[in-house]
Design an enzyme around this catalytic site. Structure first.
Site, PDB file in Angstrom:
ATOM      1  N   LEU A 191       0.923  -1.309   0.003  1.00 46.65           N
ATOM      2  CA  LEU A 191       0.051   0.170  -0.008  1.00 46.65           C
ATOM      3  C   LEU A 191       1.013   1.089   0.004  1.00 46.65           C
ATOM      4  O   LEU A 191       1.124   1.853   0.992  1.00 46.65           O
ATOM      5  CB  LEU A 191      -0.842  -0.121   1.168  1.00 46.65           C
ATOM      6  N   ALA A 192       1.178   1.544  -1.006  1.00 46.96           N
ATOM      7  CA  ALA A 192       2.432   2.774  -1.169  1.00 46.96           C
ATOM      8  C   ALA A 192       2.323   3.192  -2.711  1.00 46.96           C
ATOM      9  O   ALA A 192       2.939   2.569  -3.545  1.00 46.96           O
ATOM     10  CB  ALA A 192       3.669   1.937  -0.802  1.00 46.96           C
ATOM     11  N   GLU A 193       1.902   4.543  -2.840  1.00 47.23           N
ATOM     12  CA  GLU A 193       1.761   4.954  -4.203  1.00 47.23           C
ATOM     13  C   GLU A 193       3.076   5.322  -4.942  1.00 47.23           C
ATOM     14  O   GLU A 193       3.351   5.374  -6.024  1.00 47.23           O
ATOM     15  CB  GLU A 193       0.854   6.258  -4.238  1.00 47.23           C
TER      16      GLU A 193
ATOM     17  N   PHE B 236      -7.562   6.170  -5.722  1.00 47.67           N
ATOM     18  CA  PHE B 236      -8.385   7.152  -5.763  1.00 47.67           C
ATOM     19  C   PHE B 236      -7.571   8.355  -6.054  1.00 47.67           C
ATOM     20  O   PHE B 236      -6.455   8.767  -5.780  1.00 47.67           O
ATOM     21  CB  PHE B 236      -9.356   7.423  -4.616  1.00 47.67           C
TER      22      PHE B 236
ATOM     23  N   HIS C 245     -11.886  11.614  -2.014  1.00 47.81           N
ATOM     24  CA  HIS C 245     -12.279  10.488  -2.967  1.00 47.81           C
ATOM     25  C   HIS C 245     -13.208  11.145  -4.060  1.00 47.81           C
ATOM     26  O   HIS C 245     -13.714  10.360  -4.809  1.00 47.81           O
ATOM     27  CB  HIS C 245     -13.424   9.666  -2.099  1.00 47.81           C
TER      28      HIS C 245
END
Lengths: 410, 326
Positions: free
Chosen positions: B58-60, B83, B129
């Site tokens: 979980l790491a953009e 998102f 979002h």
């Protein structure tokens, strides 16, 4: 200086050497066990794991490592001088870090891919990058100057730690290539390859280092994280970045972390060779912390007298990577005055070549920048280029004016 | 011709890409067994396996950064950012690295990474979002940015993005994911070039330019205006960078009036860029100032007031009234 088998169980916080502890106390860091084979006194020690790797280095290899370190130190002096003469906008000196860079670079294989930061001139040398080309970035005529496809030595990355993620992604690509080859019954199989990601103690605080280690660990990517802890992130000491040895951080990600004496080219070579093998064999990533020191300034725009004591610099000069290898080579009868004289002459020749080439570098044309924004045709870039050509043409009759001539691309 | 939703069209486009290009792969959070939070990648991991449909940590920044590395090794990664509001941890990798590698390598390297970002509001969601950050990326040279507004375009544009040798960001109109339409999976037809705008509706009194989620709104406004006897031309921009100014200019030369609508705030937005360029290109054709319809200069508001924030039919009609009053 005994070491443990590098493993995820490796604790690395025990103090087992008073000398090292004293040195580290200067920096306000807890001591970690450190792999060292060739001490500052020029005596070769033993290590249960890495001596086997060091033993593979022939006298010719050792002389080559010395010659490389001497060459890149001479290059560093020359580049600094070129900056002082106004030939370069900036220079980023590496003096003090020769063993960390030459030792690790020479441990890599041609099929490995290297992602440097911006100080890895020594690694560039080991990857056959033309050192005069390397100056192009610092002269302001290019953002690279060499083609990474030719050398598997990527461009310098100036946004700290961004390249560590590129390295992991590249390693994920290697894993997929291996699966393609396996699915084709070995057709198109290349030699097993690994990736080295260089970064520093300052960059170790960047979030991208964390993310790269998470990704590398999750996918068991064949990557070696090579951290040169040179003790200063411009003016900020390492203890602001970390309160534990950086090598210990690997434990949190679940792969081996090894601190190596970064001024000991034999140990750096051995540890890096071990780590690359580990990665190429599919065993996952390794973190190497090369404990070294930036003897000079961060860049030619920096002034270390503002933030550190000269006594500290002197203490590290006493651990000089070249001096200790010279002692060893002479004591073992592996090199004599003739060899060292030849190395010096070669260095001067390299410096002359670099100086000559730097003076001859021509300024680029901004049209080259227009041409490389996108790979495919782009209407806005084309429109702006067309405008620029028309605008420039308006100055065609005014070559006498230096400013206008420059605008017209002359 | 098949009828499907935009979400399904992207799913089918990705499936076609994965089948045709063995070096293509998908990366993102929850895109594997779950099929993504919007199910756009539904079923793909079963067909192509976890090496081609990669559930990432979980790491953009990690997703974009490793995609760059894969591209350097010859792969064609398609990243899903979950998102719009969560792209910013990856902003550095996109703007300082991805956008510049071709240029700074003197053209020796290229990084054909595709980044899919579900964007825009109107779904009643919580903060971060519902945003429209496209202008932040459009300002960066080296990136291409496209946004489909219908299933046919969605099917083709995602595949064209992967084929493009430059980095492409695909802004997907998330509140239209369930919009149905005909898709010709054999032939892109007029959608052959993803960087070309489409005139969806011809008119003579004014031009409305929109993209992504506001295209159906612009069409509805044009229909409403027709009942009042006004003939409005509607352009689906499709590409936000580069912008097909030739198509917009030709339309304005005919209608003399231009309204640009997007959900993003007007200040510093795509609408301002279009207004400036059109004022240069078609100054003598303009009967009125170019009018922008967009979000306000505020963080995207809470869901219970987003109807007052988002451009709707009435906001476009109000702009049309103003344009026609000159």
């Amino acid at each position: 200086m005994g070491t443990h088998l590098p493993s995820t169980e490796f604790d690395g916080t025990a103090v087992d050497d008073q000398r090292e502890a004293d040195a580290e106390a200067v920096m306000g860091e807890p001591a970690a066990q450190m792999v060292q084979l060739l001490g500052p006194d020029g005596k070769l020690g033993a290590d249960p794991v890495f001596s086997d790797y060091a033993d593979k280095l022939t006298p010719e290899h050792l002389r080559g490592l010395y010659a490389d370190m001497a060459a890149i130190r001479r290059f560093d002096v020359e580049a600094t001088a070129l900056q002082r003469q106004g030939q370069l906008a900036l220079w980023v000196p590496l003096t003090g870090q020769e063993a960390a860079q030459i030792g690790s670079g020479r441990a890599s294989q041609p099929q490995d891919y290297i992602f440097p930061t911006y100080r890895e001139h020594g690694v560039a040398l080991t990857r056959n990058v033309d050192l005069a080309e390397l100056l192009r970035q610092f002269r302001g005529v290019s953002n690279g100057g060499w083609n990474p496809r030719d050398t598997n030595f990527h461009l310098y990355t100036l946004v700290l730690a961004a390249q560590t993620l590129h390295a992991v992604g590249y390693a994920m690509g290697i894993q997929r290539d291996q699966k393609f080859a396996a699915a084709a019954n070995g057709a198109g199989k290349q030699p097993d390859a690994a990736v080295i990601a260089y970064f520093g103690d300052g960059a170790s605080s960047e979030g991208d280092v964390h993310e790269s280690m998470v990704f590398a660990s999750s996918y068991k990517a064949p990557v070696v994280f090579f951290c040169q802890n040179n003790h200063w992130a411009i003016s900020v000491p390492t203890n602001v970045q970390t309160r534990v040895p950086l090598s210990n951080r690997a434990k949190g990600y679940g792969f081996p972390g090894i601190r190596v004496d970064g001024n000991d080219v034999i140990a750096v070579h051995a540890v890096t060779e071990w780590a690359l093998e580990h990665a190429r064999q599919g065993k996952g990533p390794v973190l190497i912390e090369a404990f070294t020191y930036r003897v000079g300034a961060h860049t030619t725009a920096d002034d270390p007298t503002k933030y550190r004591q000269s006594a500290e610099e002197d203490a590290w000069r006493a651990k000089d990577p070249l001096a200790r290898l010279e002692k060893y080579l002479r004591a073992e009868g592996l090199a004599d005055d003739t060899f060292f004289a030849k190395v010096k002459a070669d260095g001067d020749e390299l410096a002359a070549y670099v100086r000559r080439t730097a003076h001859d570098i021509e300024n680029p044309d901004i049209r080259q920048a227009f041409a490389k924004v996108y790979k495919e045709a782009h209407p806005l870039v084309a429109e702006e280029l067309a405008w620029f050509e028309e605008y420039s043409a308006g100055f065609a009759g005014e070559e006498e004016s230096a400013g206008h001539a420059a605008k017209a691309g002359h | 011709m098949t009828t499907m939703t935009i979400a399904k069209a992207i799913n089918e486009g990705l499936r076609a890409t994965l089948a045709a290009n063995p070096k293509s792969l998908l990366m993102g959070e929850d895109i594997g067994p779950l099929g993504g939070v919007y199910r756009v990648t539904d079923g793909l991991i079963g067909e192509f396996g976890p090496d081609r449909v990669v559930d990432t940590p979980l790491a953009e920044s990690g997703i974009i950064g490793t995609a760059i590395g894969l591209a350097l090794r010859g792969y064609s990664p398609v990243c899903e950012i979950q998102f719009d509001g969560f792209v910013f941890p990856g902003f550095n990798q996109i703007t300082t690295q991805l956008a510049k590698i071709h240029s700074r390598s003197n053209g020796n390297l290229s990084v054909p990474v595709v980044i899919r970002i579900p964007y825009g509001g109107g779904i009643g969601s919580i903060e971060h979002h519902s945003e429209s950050p496209e202008a932040l990326f459009a300002h960066t040279a080296g990136l291409r940015i496209i946004s489909p507004s219908n299933p046919h375009d969605a099917y083709w544009m995602i595949q064209q993005a992967v084929e493009c040798q430059d980095p492409v960001i695909v802004f997907e109109p998330k509140r239209r994911y369930w919009l149905k339409g005909d898709v010709d999976v054999e032939n892109p037809g007029p959608s052959e070039d993803p960087f070309k705008a489409h005139v969806l509706r011809e008119g003579t009194d004014a031009t409305v330019v929109a993209y992504g989620p506001l295209v159906p709104v612009a069409l509805a406004a044009a229909n409403a205006a027709e009942e009042d006897g006004r003939s409005v031309e509607v352009i689906d921009l499709r590409s936000i960078s580069p912008i097909d100014f030739d198509t917009v200019t030709a339309s304005v030369q005919k209608t003399g009036r231009l309204i640009v609508a997007h959900e993003a705030p007007t200040f510093g937005g795509i609408g301002g860029e279009i207004a400036a360029r059109i004022s240069e290109r078609a100054f003598h054709s303009l009967e009125a100032p170019v009018i922008r319809v967009g979000g306000f200069h505020m963080p995207y508001p809470v869901a219970k007031v987003e109807e007052d924030y988002l451009p709707d039919i009435d906001r476009i009609l109000e702009a049309l009234d103003r344009a026609l009053s000159y």
